[in-house]
Design a protein around this motif. Structure first.
Motif, mmCIF file in Angstrom:
data_model
loop_
_atom_site.group_PDB
_atom_site.id
_atom_site.type_symbol
_atom_site.label_atom_id
_atom_site.label_comp_id
_atom_site.label_asym_id
_atom_site.label_seq_id
_atom_site.Cartn_x
_atom_site.Cartn_y
_atom_site.Cartn_z
ATOM 1 N N LYS A 37 0.890 -1.269 -0.054
ATOM 2 C CA LYS A 37 0.079 0.101 0.056
ATOM 3 C C LYS A 37 1.060 1.158 -0.238
ATOM 4 O O LYS A 37 1.934 1.293 0.373
ATOM 5 C CB LYS A 37 -0.944 -0.108 1.330
ATOM 6 C CG LYS A 37 -1.850 -1.205 1.397
ATOM 7 C CD LYS A 37 -2.801 -1.112 2.360
ATOM 8 C CE LYS A 37 -3.730 -2.324 2.214
ATOM 9 N NZ LYS A 37 -4.757 -2.477 2.715
ATOM 10 N N ASP A 38 0.304 2.270 -0.266
ATOM 11 C CA ASP A 38 0.809 3.727 -0.442
ATOM 12 C C ASP A 38 1.307 4.039 0.951
ATOM 13 O O ASP A 38 0.656 4.017 1.903
ATOM 14 C CB ASP A 38 0.143 4.679 -0.859
ATOM 15 C CG ASP A 38 0.434 6.046 -1.002
ATOM 16 O OD1 ASP A 38 1.995 6.330 -0.497
ATOM 17 O OD2 ASP A 38 -0.378 6.893 -1.298
ATOM 18 N N ILE A 42 -1.278 5.645 5.845
ATOM 19 C CA ILE A 42 -0.771 4.939 6.950
ATOM 20 C C ILE A 42 -2.275 4.235 7.440
ATOM 21 O O ILE A 42 -1.954 3.203 8.154
ATOM 22 C CB ILE A 42 -0.077 5.907 7.963
ATOM 23 C CG1 ILE A 42 0.296 5.086 8.913
ATOM 24 C CG2 ILE A 42 -1.206 6.949 8.832
ATOM 25 C CD1 ILE A 42 1.790 4.316 8.683
ATOM 26 N N GLY A 43 -3.229 5.032 7.181
ATOM 27 C CA GLY A 43 -4.440 4.064 7.514
ATOM 28 C C GLY A 43 -4.703 2.655 6.891
ATOM 29 O O GLY A 43 -5.148 1.992 7.655
ATOM 30 N N GLY A 44 -4.039 2.434 5.733
ATOM 31 C CA GLY A 44 -4.200 1.179 5.180
ATOM 32 C C GLY A 44 -3.166 0.429 5.817
ATOM 33 O O GLY A 44 -3.128 -0.762 5.316
ATOM 34 N N ARG A 45 -2.265 0.825 6.447
ATOM 35 C CA ARG A 45 -1.288 0.047 6.893
ATOM 36 C C ARG A 45 -1.169 -0.186 8.591
ATOM 37 O O ARG A 45 -0.554 -0.994 8.957
ATOM 38 C CB ARG A 45 0.367 0.607 6.543
ATOM 39 C CG ARG A 45 0.320 0.805 5.067
ATOM 40 C CD ARG A 45 1.728 1.741 4.970
ATOM 41 N NE ARG A 45 2.587 0.690 4.438
ATOM 42 C CZ ARG A 45 3.995 0.894 4.150
ATOM 43 N NH1 ARG A 45 4.370 2.360 4.560
ATOM 44 N NH2 ARG A 45 4.915 0.451 3.914
ATOM 45 N N ILE A 46 -2.072 0.577 9.173
ATOM 46 C CA ILE A 46 -1.814 0.548 10.671
ATOM 47 C C ILE A 46 -2.275 -0.839 11.324
ATOM 48 O O ILE A 46 -1.880 -1.107 12.262
ATOM 49 C CB ILE A 46 -2.779 1.958 11.085
ATOM 50 C CG1 ILE A 46 -2.318 1.892 12.546
ATOM 51 C CG2 ILE A 46 -4.046 1.569 10.961
ATOM 52 C CD1 ILE A 46 -0.893 2.723 12.780
ATOM 53 N N ASP A 47 -3.404 -1.366 10.687
ATOM 54 C CA ASP A 47 -3.562 -2.314 11.369
ATOM 55 C C ASP A 47 -2.863 -3.477 11.462
ATOM 56 O O ASP A 47 -2.648 -4.346 12.393
ATOM 57 C CB ASP A 47 -5.149 -2.965 10.682
ATOM 58 C CG ASP A 47 -6.243 -2.084 10.922
ATOM 59 O OD1 ASP A 47 -6.524 -1.489 11.834
ATOM 60 O OD2 ASP A 47 -7.320 -2.373 10.276
ATOM 61 N N ILE A 93 5.338 4.343 11.187
ATOM 62 C CA ILE A 93 4.057 5.170 11.264
ATOM 63 C C ILE A 93 4.308 6.522 10.942
ATOM 64 O O ILE A 93 3.747 7.409 10.228
ATOM 65 C CB ILE A 93 3.421 4.916 12.486
ATOM 66 C CG1 ILE A 93 2.536 3.365 12.498
ATOM 67 C CG2 ILE A 93 2.205 5.993 12.888
ATOM 68 C CD1 ILE A 93 2.420 3.014 14.020
ATOM 69 N N ARG A 94 5.687 6.982 11.523
ATOM 70 C CA ARG A 94 5.902 8.505 11.066
ATOM 71 C C ARG A 94 6.392 8.769 9.766
ATOM 72 O O ARG A 94 6.961 9.744 9.350
ATOM 73 C CB ARG A 94 6.967 8.730 12.216
ATOM 74 C CG ARG A 94 6.323 9.062 13.667
ATOM 75 C CD ARG A 94 7.450 9.776 14.573
ATOM 76 N NE ARG A 94 8.741 9.240 14.692
ATOM 77 C CZ ARG A 94 9.038 7.937 15.456
ATOM 78 N NH1 ARG A 94 8.124 7.439 16.266
ATOM 79 N NH2 ARG A 94 10.069 7.713 15.434
#
Length: 132
Positions: A37-38, A42-47, A93-94
């Motif tokens: 993912k892009d 980050i929302g698409g990667r956070i889980d 995340i940052r």
């Protein structure tokens, strides 16, 4: 026998090592999907990142208990890795670091759990596809 009954039986017949391998295979696959993912989303990667951090946090907590049967050196190494995973995850995340080193560490752990000579070796419960 239904598929669900078969799956419950298969899971209940696993050794603790096979269960750990299966968990690492699942979380590593989630990280691999998140890596596609892009990075700006980050929302698409956070889980996946959060799940991986929670797995490592649990391992660290388990290793900190005096009744843990692992050798002290191995327990210390797992705790150190868990600390690194937490810090690296925060950096991902940052958007200061990449997600791939987290995948690499999980693959190395999977290799150790499978007893295989290479990260691509098939492991317990047929979860070796993650190492591809």
């Amino acid at each position: 026998m239904s598929l669900q009954a078969y799956q419950r039986t298969a899971v209940s017949a696993e050794s603790p090592r096979e269960t750990e391998y299966r968990l690492f295979a699942q979380v590593t696959l989630a990280l691999m999907e998140a890596a596609k993912k892009d990075p700006m989303d980050i929302g698409g990667r956070i889980d996946a990142l959060d799940w991986n951090r929670r797995v490592w946090s649990f391992l660290s907590d388990d290793c900190s208990h005096p009744d843990n049967k692992l050798p002290p050196e191995l327990r210390a190494a797992i705790i150190s890795l868990a600390i690194w995973v937490g810090k690296h995850t925060s950096a991902v995340i940052r958007r200061q670091e990449e997600i791939e080193p987290l995948i690499d560490v999980n693959r190395i752990i999977m290799q150790g759990l499978s007893g295989g000579p290479a990260a691509g070796a098939p492991g317990p419960a047929g979860a070796g596809a993650v190492a591809a």
